[in-house]
Design an enzyme around this catalytic site. Structure first.
Site, mmCIF file in Angstrom:
data_model
loop_
_atom_site.group_PDB
_atom_site.id
_atom_site.type_symbol
_atom_site.label_atom_id
_atom_site.label_comp_id
_atom_site.label_asym_id
_atom_site.label_seq_id
_atom_site.Cartn_x
_atom_site.Cartn_y
_atom_site.Cartn_z
ATOM 1 N N HIS A 37 -29.212 16.030 -22.164
ATOM 2 C CA HIS A 37 -29.391 14.994 -23.190
ATOM 3 C C HIS A 37 -30.406 15.454 -24.241
ATOM 4 O O HIS A 37 -30.199 15.280 -25.443
ATOM 5 C CB HIS A 37 -29.923 13.699 -22.570
ATOM 6 C CG HIS A 37 -29.008 13.054 -21.566
ATOM 7 N ND1 HIS A 37 -29.316 12.948 -20.240
ATOM 8 C CD2 HIS A 37 -27.786 12.477 -21.722
ATOM 9 C CE1 HIS A 37 -28.339 12.309 -19.608
ATOM 10 N NE2 HIS A 37 -27.399 12.028 -20.482
ATOM 11 N N ASP A 151 -18.577 16.673 -21.170
ATOM 12 C CA ASP A 151 -17.531 15.649 -21.064
ATOM 13 C C ASP A 151 -16.456 16.007 -22.085
ATOM 14 O O ASP A 151 -16.347 15.365 -23.134
ATOM 15 C CB ASP A 151 -18.137 14.265 -21.336
ATOM 16 C CG ASP A 151 -19.204 13.934 -20.314
ATOM 17 O OD1 ASP A 151 -18.857 13.471 -19.233
ATOM 18 O OD2 ASP A 151 -20.399 14.173 -20.590
ATOM 19 N N SER A 186 -26.285 16.692 -14.884
ATOM 20 C CA SER A 186 -25.632 15.393 -14.960
ATOM 21 C C SER A 186 -26.559 14.362 -14.345
ATOM 22 O O SER A 186 -27.262 14.666 -13.377
ATOM 23 C CB SER A 186 -24.316 15.440 -14.174
ATOM 24 O OG SER A 186 -23.876 14.134 -13.886
ATOM 25 N N SER A 187 -26.547 13.161 -14.904
ATOM 26 C CA SER A 187 -27.390 12.100 -14.332
ATOM 27 C C SER A 187 -27.003 11.853 -12.882
ATOM 28 O O SER A 187 -27.844 11.546 -12.044
ATOM 29 C CB SER A 187 -27.217 10.810 -15.133
ATOM 30 O OG SER A 187 -27.550 11.056 -16.486
HETATM 31 P P1 AMP Z 1 -24.159 10.376 -20.480
HETATM 32 O O1 AMP Z 1 -25.533 9.828 -20.442
HETATM 33 O O2 AMP Z 1 -23.732 11.039 -19.214
HETATM 34 O O3 AMP Z 1 -23.142 9.395 -21.010
HETATM 35 O O4 AMP Z 1 -24.194 11.558 -21.544
HETATM 36 C C1 AMP Z 1 -24.621 11.351 -22.866
HETATM 37 C C2 AMP Z 1 -24.277 12.565 -23.682
HETATM 38 O O5 AMP Z 1 -24.924 13.712 -23.113
HETATM 39 C C3 AMP Z 1 -22.760 12.877 -23.653
HETATM 40 O O6 AMP Z 1 -22.378 13.290 -24.951
HETATM 41 C C4 AMP Z 1 -22.665 13.997 -22.650
HETATM 42 O O7 AMP Z 1 -21.564 14.849 -22.864
HETATM 43 C C5 AMP Z 1 -23.977 14.735 -22.898
HETATM 44 N N1 AMP Z 1 -24.334 15.543 -21.730
HETATM 45 C C6 AMP Z 1 -24.362 15.134 -20.444
HETATM 46 N N2 AMP Z 1 -24.683 16.176 -19.635
HETATM 47 C C7 AMP Z 1 -24.833 17.258 -20.424
HETATM 48 C C8 AMP Z 1 -25.165 18.631 -20.201
HETATM 49 N N3 AMP Z 1 -25.357 19.105 -18.983
HETATM 50 N N4 AMP Z 1 -25.240 19.460 -21.268
HETATM 51 C C9 AMP Z 1 -24.999 18.990 -22.514
HETATM 52 N N5 AMP Z 1 -24.710 17.713 -22.810
HETATM 53 C C10 AMP Z 1 -24.616 16.853 -21.779
#
Ligand code: AMP
Length: 290
Positions: A37, A151, A186-187
């Site tokens: 993020h 994603d 990943s969260s």
């Molecule tokens: P999320 O909080 O999982 O919905 O992710 C928010 C944004 O962060 C989305 O655009 C995801 O694709 C991006 N994101 C999540 N994990 C990663 C990662 N490991 N590397 C780069 N971007 C990420």
């Protein structure tokens, strides 16, 4: 950093930003922030005058109630991380702010791709994603918005959506940030226990070694196309041997139209996508065959 919880205060702040002719970069997230993020926010900071990050666990994109309930939440820590990298504005709305009572989701059937892979395994997921992105874009009207390649299907569809509605927001793709052993941040990784965390590296190892196999064949090959159906079958068979992983899908897609590929044509771009359960935690990853 300004932390805003409701739409009215965000609108007020946006009026001032627009008065000053400042460019806006927007990073939508669901919180439990990690370096992936932060890489998006740092990129936005470099390319815009003002960076807005949103943290909102959007219920309409969860088809599985348990996944929604157990989704990691750590707002105190998130705020500290955003402070440290000097994010300008954090928007943390409640469900009541984002959805009217008994709101029906719009008809966002923009492509058949919404029903494949993530869309097939998580019915309604992409309608929920596009609904919330549309609401946030409508409110913020960012010049640029930053999404992770992690994603992949999501960003593919968001780019298509933005094109369809002729939005002026530019979608910026950011590379996947990984741990040292290759696991994509990943969260949901926070929910893995130690044994599961070790097992989770199989996802990246699988797609990375599949890519290597294809590149090796490509080097030896004289034709400009190679059949990958047997190779793919062997790979899936191998993953099934791991008792601690339940494979959800393993696919190679042509990035241009998101069609499933059974052969690789050399001058085209393909991506390998994987989703698997480690225990009850579902992880996804993907890699470009370059
Ligand atoms: P999320 O909080 O999982 O919905 O992710 C928010 C944004 O962060 C989305 O655009 C995801 O694709 C991006 N994101 C999540 N994990 C990663 C990662 N490991 N590397 C780069 N971007 C990420």
């Amino acid at each position: 950093m300004k932390t805003l919880k409701n739409i009215d205060s965000l609108k007020q702040t946006l009026i001032d930003i627009r008065k000053n002719n400042q460019s806006i970069g927007f990073v939508p997230t669901m919180g439990a922030l990690h370096q992936g993020h932060l890489s998006l926010i740092n990129k936005s900071k470099k390319e815009n005058d003002i960076t807005i990050c949103s943290i909102y666990v959007n219920p309409t994109q969860f088809n599985n109630k348990q996944d929604l309930i157990k989704y990691p939440r750590n707002i105190e820590n998130d705020i500290a991380m955003l402070h440290e990298i000097h994010c300008d504005i954090l928007f943390v709305p409640s469900n009541e702010e984002m959805y009217a009572r008994n709101e029906q989701l719009g008809d966002y059937n923009i492509s058949e791709v919404m029903n494949l892979l993530e869309g097939e395994k998580r019915p309604g997921h992409f309608t929920g994603v596009i609904t919330i992105v549309h609401k946030l874009f409508h409110l913020i009207k960012p010049h640029r918005s930053y999404f992770g390649e992690k994603d992949y299907q999501q960003i593919w569809l968001i780019k298509l959506f933005v094109k369809k509605i002729k939005s002026s927001t530019k979608i910026i793709t950011c590379p996947t940030i990984r741990d040292d052993d290759g696991l994509a941040l990943s969260s949901r990784n926070a929910r893995l226990n130690l044994t599961q965390r070790k097992a989770a590296t199989i996802l990246f190892q699988t797609i990375d070694s599949f890519k290597d196999q294809i590149l090796k064949i490509k080097k030896r090959h004289h034709n400009n196309r190679i059949d990958i159906s047997i190779l793919k079958y062997e790979q899936i068979k191998m993953i099934h041997q791991y008792s601690f992983i339940k494979l959800d899908y393993f696919e190679v897609i042509d990035v241009e139209n998101f069609s499933f590929a059974t052969e690789i044509v050399f001058n085209k771009n393909y991506r390998i996508l994987i989703a698997a359960f480690i225990g009850e935690i579902r992880l996804i990853d993907n890699i470009l065959i370059d």
